[in-house]
Motif scaffolding. Structure first.
Motif, mmCIF file in Angstrom:
data_model
loop_
_atom_site.group_PDB
_atom_site.id
_atom_site.type_symbol
_atom_site.label_atom_id
_atom_site.label_comp_id
_atom_site.label_asym_id
_atom_site.label_seq_id
_atom_site.Cartn_x
_atom_site.Cartn_y
_atom_site.Cartn_z
ATOM 1 N N ALA A 154 -8.680 5.402 -16.737
ATOM 2 C CA ALA A 154 -8.429 4.282 -15.823
ATOM 3 C C ALA A 154 -7.008 4.365 -15.261
ATOM 4 O O ALA A 154 -6.797 4.182 -14.060
ATOM 5 N N CYS A 155 -6.031 4.677 -16.105
ATOM 6 C CA CYS A 155 -4.641 4.825 -15.639
ATOM 7 C C CYS A 155 -4.511 5.989 -14.668
ATOM 8 O O CYS A 155 -3.846 5.875 -13.633
ATOM 9 N N LEU A 156 -5.146 7.100 -14.973
ATOM 10 C CA LEU A 156 -5.067 8.270 -14.097
ATOM 11 C C LEU A 156 -5.731 7.991 -12.757
ATOM 12 O O LEU A 156 -5.230 8.411 -11.705
ATOM 13 N N GLU A 157 -6.839 7.264 -12.774
ATOM 14 C CA GLU A 157 -7.489 6.893 -11.517
ATOM 15 C C GLU A 157 -6.589 5.958 -10.703
ATOM 16 O O GLU A 157 -6.485 6.091 -9.479
ATOM 17 N N ALA A 158 -5.911 5.028 -11.369
ATOM 18 C CA ALA A 158 -5.006 4.115 -10.677
ATOM 19 C C ALA A 158 -3.902 4.906 -9.977
ATOM 20 O O ALA A 158 -3.613 4.667 -8.796
ATOM 21 N N ILE A 159 -3.311 5.859 -10.669
ATOM 22 C CA ILE A 159 -2.259 6.683 -10.071
ATOM 23 C C ILE A 159 -2.792 7.412 -8.845
ATOM 24 O O ILE A 159 -2.124 7.481 -7.812
ATOM 25 N N ALA A 160 -3.993 7.959 -8.936
ATOM 26 C CA ALA A 160 -4.590 8.671 -7.795
ATOM 27 C C ALA A 160 -4.857 7.727 -6.620
ATOM 28 O O ALA A 160 -4.627 8.097 -5.465
ATOM 29 N N MET A 161 -5.314 6.510 -6.907
ATOM 30 C CA MET A 161 -5.553 5.540 -5.828
ATOM 31 C C MET A 161 -4.256 5.175 -5.136
ATOM 32 O O MET A 161 -4.192 5.123 -3.902
ATOM 33 N N TRP A 162 -3.219 4.918 -5.923
ATOM 34 C CA TRP A 162 -1.928 4.559 -5.328
ATOM 35 C C TRP A 162 -1.376 5.724 -4.519
ATOM 36 O O TRP A 162 -0.837 5.540 -3.441
ATOM 37 N N GLN A 163 -1.530 6.925 -5.035
ATOM 38 C CA GLN A 163 -1.056 8.115 -4.324
ATOM 39 C C GLN A 163 -1.809 8.299 -3.003
ATOM 40 O O GLN A 163 -1.238 8.720 -2.009
ATOM 41 N N ALA A 164 -3.086 7.975 -2.983
ATOM 42 C CA ALA A 164 -3.908 8.144 -1.783
ATOM 43 C C ALA A 164 -3.397 7.318 -0.606
ATOM 44 O O ALA A 164 -3.638 7.665 0.551
ATOM 45 N N GLU A 165 -2.658 6.257 -0.882
ATOM 46 C CA GLU A 165 -2.093 5.436 0.195
ATOM 47 C C GLU A 165 -1.096 6.215 1.041
ATOM 48 O O GLU A 165 -0.817 5.838 2.180
ATOM 49 N N GLU A 166 -0.552 7.294 0.497
ATOM 50 C CA GLU A 166 0.419 8.103 1.241
ATOM 51 C C GLU A 166 -0.170 8.617 2.550
ATOM 52 O O GLU A 166 0.549 8.822 3.520
ATOM 53 N N LYS A 167 -1.469 8.768 2.604
ATOM 54 C CA LYS A 167 -2.130 9.303 3.803
ATOM 55 C C LYS A 167 -1.907 8.424 5.028
ATOM 56 O O LYS A 167 -2.015 8.912 6.147
ATOM 57 N N VAL A 168 -1.596 7.152 4.825
ATOM 58 C CA VAL A 168 -1.365 6.269 5.974
ATOM 59 C C VAL A 168 0.091 5.806 6.075
ATOM 60 O O VAL A 168 0.415 4.987 6.942
ATOM 61 N N TYR A 169 0.956 6.318 5.228
ATOM 62 C CA TYR A 169 2.369 5.961 5.305
ATOM 63 C C TYR A 169 3.017 6.685 6.478
ATOM 64 O O TYR A 169 2.827 7.885 6.662
ATOM 65 N N ASN A 170 3.784 5.970 7.279
ATOM 66 C CA ASN A 170 4.431 6.537 8.452
ATOM 67 C C ASN A 170 5.896 6.811 8.147
ATOM 68 O O ASN A 170 6.718 5.893 8.129
ATOM 69 N N TYR A 171 6.230 8.072 7.918
ATOM 70 C CA TYR A 171 7.606 8.443 7.583
ATOM 71 C C TYR A 171 8.550 8.253 8.772
ATOM 72 O O TYR A 171 9.755 8.132 8.569
ATOM 73 N N SER A 172 8.016 8.215 9.983
ATOM 74 C CA SER A 172 8.854 7.997 11.159
ATOM 75 C C SER A 172 9.236 6.528 11.325
ATOM 76 O O SER A 172 10.193 6.212 12.029
ATOM 77 N N ARG A 173 8.468 5.643 10.706
ATOM 78 C CA ARG A 173 8.760 4.201 10.741
ATOM 79 C C ARG A 173 8.676 3.661 9.321
ATOM 80 O O ARG A 173 7.753 2.919 8.984
ATOM 81 N N PRO A 174 9.619 4.045 8.480
ATOM 82 C CA PRO A 174 9.545 3.661 7.070
ATOM 83 C C PRO A 174 9.655 2.156 6.880
ATOM 84 O O PRO A 174 10.401 1.482 7.583
ATOM 85 N N GLY A 175 8.875 1.655 5.939
ATOM 86 C CA GLY A 175 8.908 0.233 5.635
ATOM 87 C C GLY A 175 7.711 -0.164 4.812
ATOM 88 O O GLY A 175 6.853 0.662 4.490
ATOM 89 N N PHE A 176 7.632 -1.445 4.504
ATOM 90 C CA PHE A 176 6.546 -1.942 3.672
ATOM 91 C C PHE A 176 5.298 -2.200 4.492
ATOM 92 O O PHE A 176 5.349 -2.673 5.615
ATOM 93 N N SER A 177 4.171 -1.900 3.874
ATOM 94 C CA SER A 177 2.859 -2.224 4.419
ATOM 95 C C SER A 177 1.944 -2.542 3.246
ATOM 96 O O SER A 177 2.044 -1.907 2.192
ATOM 97 N N GLY A 178 1.060 -3.488 3.440
ATOM 98 C CA GLY A 178 0.079 -3.801 2.416
ATOM 99 C C GLY A 178 -0.837 -2.628 2.113
ATOM 100 O O GLY A 178 -1.417 -2.548 1.035
ATOM 101 N N GLN A 179 -0.950 -1.709 3.067
ATOM 102 C CA GLN A 179 -1.798 -0.529 2.872
ATOM 103 C C GLN A 179 -1.110 0.575 2.081
ATOM 104 O O GLN A 179 -1.769 1.496 1.625
#
Length: 175
Positions: free
Chosen positions: A69-94
């Motif tokens: 369960a912990c390992l799956e949680a880490i993978a889910m949180w890591q998967a959010e990187e796919k929508v993170y915009n490094y050109s416009r860094p900041g917080f997003s609920g996604q």
């Protein structure tokens, strides 16, 4: 809950630190105060944030044991990187779980694991990751959420080349 579930914390910590290394973030270490805090919150069995002084990621998992369960949680949180915009860094609920997970200024972590006690997720694993110092502060994203090594020389497209092994069809919910 009388006793916390068995978790291979070395494996869980090593997995999270492997992700952090990719973003030039120092490895996290275990902190006793976070252990008590995260486990006490997980033992409540409520799928909601504690509102406390630490950074906090939550996840639900249907995996057969607490370590998975912990390992799956880490993978889910890591998967959010796919929508993170490094050109416009900041917080997003996604992407807030991802940015907390790789936040360079965070130094300590602990995972609390319990079972949800009410509602539609009753009986599923509740994973609580507590971070100290907390992350996701406005104005501090460029210094704390660094581009992954694979993107340092590429354009700003977030994470397309990275396969974290998380399947969006997995039976898990996360907040």
């Amino acid at each position: 809950m009388d006793r916390a579930p068995q978790v291979d914390f070395r494996r869980v910590l090593a997995t999270m630190n492997a992700h952090r290394q990719r973003y030039q973030a120092p490895p996290l270490v275990i902190a006793d105060v976070l252990q008590r805090y995260a486990q006490a919150w997980a033992d409540r069995g409520e799928f909601r944030h504690s509102g406390g002084r630490f950074g906090e990621n939550l996840a639900l998992s249907y995996k057969p044991d607490a370590t998975q369960a912990c390992l799956e949680a880490i993978a889910m949180w890591q998967a959010e990187e796919k929508v993170y915009n490094y050109s416009r860094p900041g917080f997003s609920g996604q992407t807030g779980h991802f940015t907390q997970q790789c936040w360079a200024a965070s130094r300590r972590v602990w995972f609390g694991v319990g079972r949800v006690t009410t509602g539609q997720w009753r009986g599923t694993w509740l994973v609580v990751a507590s971070f100290d110092p907390p992350g996701n502060y406005a104005g501090q994203f460029p210094a704390n959420v660094r581009r992954p090594r694979a993107l340092l020389e590429e354009d700003d497209a977030p994470g397309d080349e990275y396969d974290d092994g998380f399947d969006a069809d997995d039976e898990a919910e996360y907040e």
